[in-house]
Write a protein that holds these residues in place. Structure first.
Motif, PDB file in Angstrom:
ATOM      1  N   UNK A 286     -14.818 145.511  30.231  1.00 46.68           N
ATOM      2  CA  UNK A 286     -15.027 144.159  30.769  1.00 46.68           C
ATOM      3  C   UNK A 286     -13.862 143.242  30.397  1.00 46.68           C
ATOM      4  N   UNK A 287     -13.590 142.241  31.215  1.00 43.34           N
ATOM      5  CA  UNK A 287     -12.512 141.283  30.905  1.00 43.34           C
ATOM      6  C   UNK A 287     -12.797 140.547  29.596  1.00 43.34           C
ATOM      7  N   UNK A 288     -11.742 140.133  28.934  1.00 43.57           N
ATOM      8  CA  UNK A 288     -11.888 139.448  27.645  1.00 43.57           C
ATOM      9  C   UNK A 288     -11.582 137.962  27.730  1.00 43.57           C
ATOM     10  N   UNK A 289     -11.199 137.484  28.909  1.00 49.07           N
ATOM     11  CA  UNK A 289     -10.902 136.066  29.083  1.00 49.07           C
ATOM     12  C   UNK A 289     -11.724 135.500  30.235  1.00 49.07           C
ATOM     13  N   UNK A 290     -11.886 134.170  30.241  1.00 47.85           N
ATOM     14  CA  UNK A 290     -12.624 133.524  31.330  1.00 47.85           C
ATOM     15  C   UNK A 290     -11.925 133.758  32.657  1.00 47.85           C
ATOM     16  N   UNK A 291     -10.612 133.698  32.645  1.00 46.17           N
ATOM     17  CA  UNK A 291      -9.858 133.944  33.883  1.00 46.17           C
ATOM     18  C   UNK A 291     -10.075 135.376  34.365  1.00 46.17           C
ATOM     19  N   UNK A 292     -10.086 136.316  33.429  1.00 50.15           N
ATOM     20  CA  UNK A 292     -10.322 137.705  33.795  1.00 50.15           C
ATOM     21  C   UNK A 292     -11.697 137.911  34.403  1.00 50.15           C
ATOM     22  N   UNK A 293     -12.702 137.243  33.841  1.00 50.91           N
ATOM     23  CA  UNK A 293     -14.061 137.329  34.378  1.00 50.91           C
ATOM     24  C   UNK A 293     -14.096 136.811  35.805  1.00 50.91           C
ATOM     25  N   UNK A 294     -13.418 135.685  36.043  1.00 52.24           N
ATOM     26  CA  UNK A 294     -13.394 135.113  37.402  1.00 52.24           C
ATOM     27  C   UNK A 294     -12.675 136.037  38.379  1.00 52.24           C
ATOM     28  N   UNK A 295     -11.553 136.602  37.952  1.00 51.32           N
ATOM     29  CA  UNK A 295     -10.784 137.480  38.835  1.00 51.32           C
ATOM     30  C   UNK A 295     -11.569 138.740  39.171  1.00 51.32           C
ATOM     31  N   UNK A 296     -12.202 139.303  38.174  1.00 46.25           N
ATOM     32  CA  UNK A 296     -12.999 140.507  38.424  1.00 46.25           C
ATOM     33  C   UNK A 296     -14.153 140.197  39.375  1.00 46.25           C
ATOM     34  N   UNK A 297     -14.814 139.056  39.165  1.00 43.21           N
ATOM     35  CA  UNK A 297     -15.921 138.676  40.041  1.00 43.21           C
ATOM     36  C   UNK A 297     -15.439 138.472  41.467  1.00 43.21           C
ATOM     37  N   UNK A 298     -14.235 137.896  41.627  1.00 42.65           N
ATOM     38  CA  UNK A 298     -13.675 137.686  42.964  1.00 42.65           C
ATOM     39  C   UNK A 298     -13.388 139.026  43.639  1.00 42.65           C
ATOM     40  N   UNK A 299     -12.922 140.012  42.880  1.00 48.39           N
ATOM     41  CA  UNK A 299     -12.669 141.341  43.432  1.00 48.39           C
ATOM     42  C   UNK A 299     -13.976 142.014  43.860  1.00 48.39           C
ATOM     43  N   UNK A 300     -15.010 141.888  43.054  1.00 47.29           N
ATOM     44  CA  UNK A 300     -16.303 142.477  43.396  1.00 47.29           C
ATOM     45  C   UNK A 300     -16.865 141.837  44.660  1.00 47.29           C
ATOM     46  N   UNK A 301     -16.760 140.503  44.750  1.00 46.28           N
ATOM     47  CA  UNK A 301     -17.238 139.805  45.943  1.00 46.28           C
ATOM     48  C   UNK A 301     -16.457 140.227  47.179  1.00 46.28           C
TER      49      UNK A 301
ATOM     50  N   UNK B 102      -2.989 141.073  44.215  1.00 45.47           N
ATOM     51  CA  UNK B 102      -2.130 142.240  44.359  1.00 45.47           C
ATOM     52  C   UNK B 102      -2.870 143.523  43.983  1.00 45.47           C
ATOM     53  N   UNK B 103      -2.287 144.654  44.395  1.00 46.48           N
ATOM     54  CA  UNK B 103      -2.856 145.946  44.006  1.00 46.48           C
ATOM     55  C   UNK B 103      -2.806 146.115  42.500  1.00 46.48           C
ATOM     56  N   UNK B 104      -1.744 145.601  41.889  1.00 48.86           N
ATOM     57  CA  UNK B 104      -1.640 145.667  40.432  1.00 48.86           C
ATOM     58  C   UNK B 104      -2.789 144.948  39.755  1.00 48.86           C
ATOM     59  N   UNK B 105      -3.175 143.809  40.310  1.00 49.13           N
ATOM     60  CA  UNK B 105      -4.308 143.071  39.754  1.00 49.13           C
ATOM     61  C   UNK B 105      -5.582 143.887  39.870  1.00 49.13           C
ATOM     62  N   UNK B 106      -5.765 144.565  41.010  1.00 50.41           N
ATOM     63  CA  UNK B 106      -6.948 145.414  41.175  1.00 50.41           C
ATOM     64  C   UNK B 106      -7.030 146.435  40.052  1.00 50.41           C
ATOM     65  N   UNK B 107      -5.906 147.112  39.775  1.00 56.91           N
ATOM     66  CA  UNK B 107      -5.918 148.167  38.769  1.00 56.91           C
ATOM     67  C   UNK B 107      -6.033 147.635  37.344  1.00 56.91           C
ATOM     68  N   UNK B 108      -5.911 146.337  37.174  1.00 52.65           N
ATOM     69  CA  UNK B 108      -6.180 145.744  35.869  1.00 52.65           C
ATOM     70  C   UNK B 108      -7.664 145.822  35.538  1.00 52.65           C
ATOM     71  N   UNK B 109      -8.514 145.811  36.591  1.00 51.80           N
ATOM     72  CA  UNK B 109      -9.962 145.730  36.386  1.00 51.80           C
ATOM     73  C   UNK B 109     -10.722 146.974  36.829  1.00 51.80           C
ATOM     74  N   UNK B 110     -10.149 147.758  37.737  1.00 53.95           N
ATOM     75  CA  UNK B 110     -10.834 148.936  38.264  1.00 53.95           C
ATOM     76  C   UNK B 110      -9.850 150.081  38.423  1.00 53.95           C
ATOM     77  N   UNK B 111     -10.368 151.319  38.317  1.00 55.33           N
ATOM     78  CA  UNK B 111      -9.494 152.478  38.456  1.00 55.33           C
ATOM     79  C   UNK B 111      -9.546 153.077  39.857  1.00 55.33           C
TER      80      UNK B 111
END
Length: 211
Positions: free
Chosen positions: A12-27, A53-62
């Motif tokens: 799971x993300x460790x920052x508030x920004x990371x949580x928001x970015x991951x949630x945006x990707x899931x949505x 970016x694709x790089x951002x995707x791979x920050x949160x999902x494989x």
């Protein structure tokens, strides 16, 4: 591929920004999966929808499979906790069953396309199929607890096995919801609620027991 070559799921993300970015990707992934289907969806479609970016995707999902599981996990939370109107425990058990069925059908209607994708992916992905079975067990055990409470109160047939009865009745409700809101039969929610509530009551022997 060797087991050691299979990428591990991201934590799971460790920052508030990371949580928001991951949630945006899931949505965004949900939008793409519902629009294009699982097999036709591409990671580039998801990142374009999320405006990252694709790089951002791979920050949160494989993988696409992992983010699909994340989409379904979010939907599971809504299905398990659909915001059922408050019904007092002392109220008629029939009212409790009716409220629960209504909340389930209304939530399923909002998630019908996703529920259809769930069944499709479960046929081609063993890991997701296992998670699908776990979600079904969670529903069954929750309903079994309610049946057991009614049995303990002398309201329904004490000879029924709670978990097997729950699986049978929950499966009936789930299949009706799938046919109506995933496959497009579009039965009115009121009709579905009325019929399934009566079937639950008759199957349990509700009203025929002496407290």
């Amino acid at each position: 591929m060797a087991l050691s070559d299979v990428p591990l799921p991201k934590g799971p993300p460790t920052t508030a920004r990371g949580v928001r970015t991951r949630a945006a990707l899931v949505s965004a992934a949900r939008t793409v999966f519902e629009r294009d289907g699982f097999l036709a969806s591409r990671l580039t479609d998801i990142t374009a929808e999320a405006q990252c970016s694709t790089g951002t995707f791979y920050t949160y999902f494989v993988s696409k499979e992992e983010i699909f599981m994340a989409v379904m996990e979010a939907a599971k939370d809504e299905m398990m906790h659909p915001g059922m109107p408050h019904v007092a425990e002392a109220e008629d058990p029939m009212a409790v069953i009716e409220a629960s069925n209504r909340a389930y059908f209304e939530t399923y209607k909002r998630n019908g396309r996703l529920m259809m994708l769930q069944e499709q992916v479960a046929t081609i992905d063993a890991d997701f199929r296992a998670q699908r079975l776990q979600r079904g067990e969670a529903f069954a055990h929750r309903n079994a607890k309610s049946i057991q409470k009614m049995q303990d109160a002398g309201l329904v047939d004490a000879d029924l096995d709670p978990i097997m009865t729950s699986r049978a009745l929950s499966g009936m409700v789930s299949r009706l919801a799938y046919s109506s809101f995933a496959l497009g039969e579009n039965w009115p929610v009121d009709d579905l609620v009325e019929t399934t509530t009566l079937l639950w009551a008759n199957a349990l022997g509700l009203g025929n027991r002496v407290a």
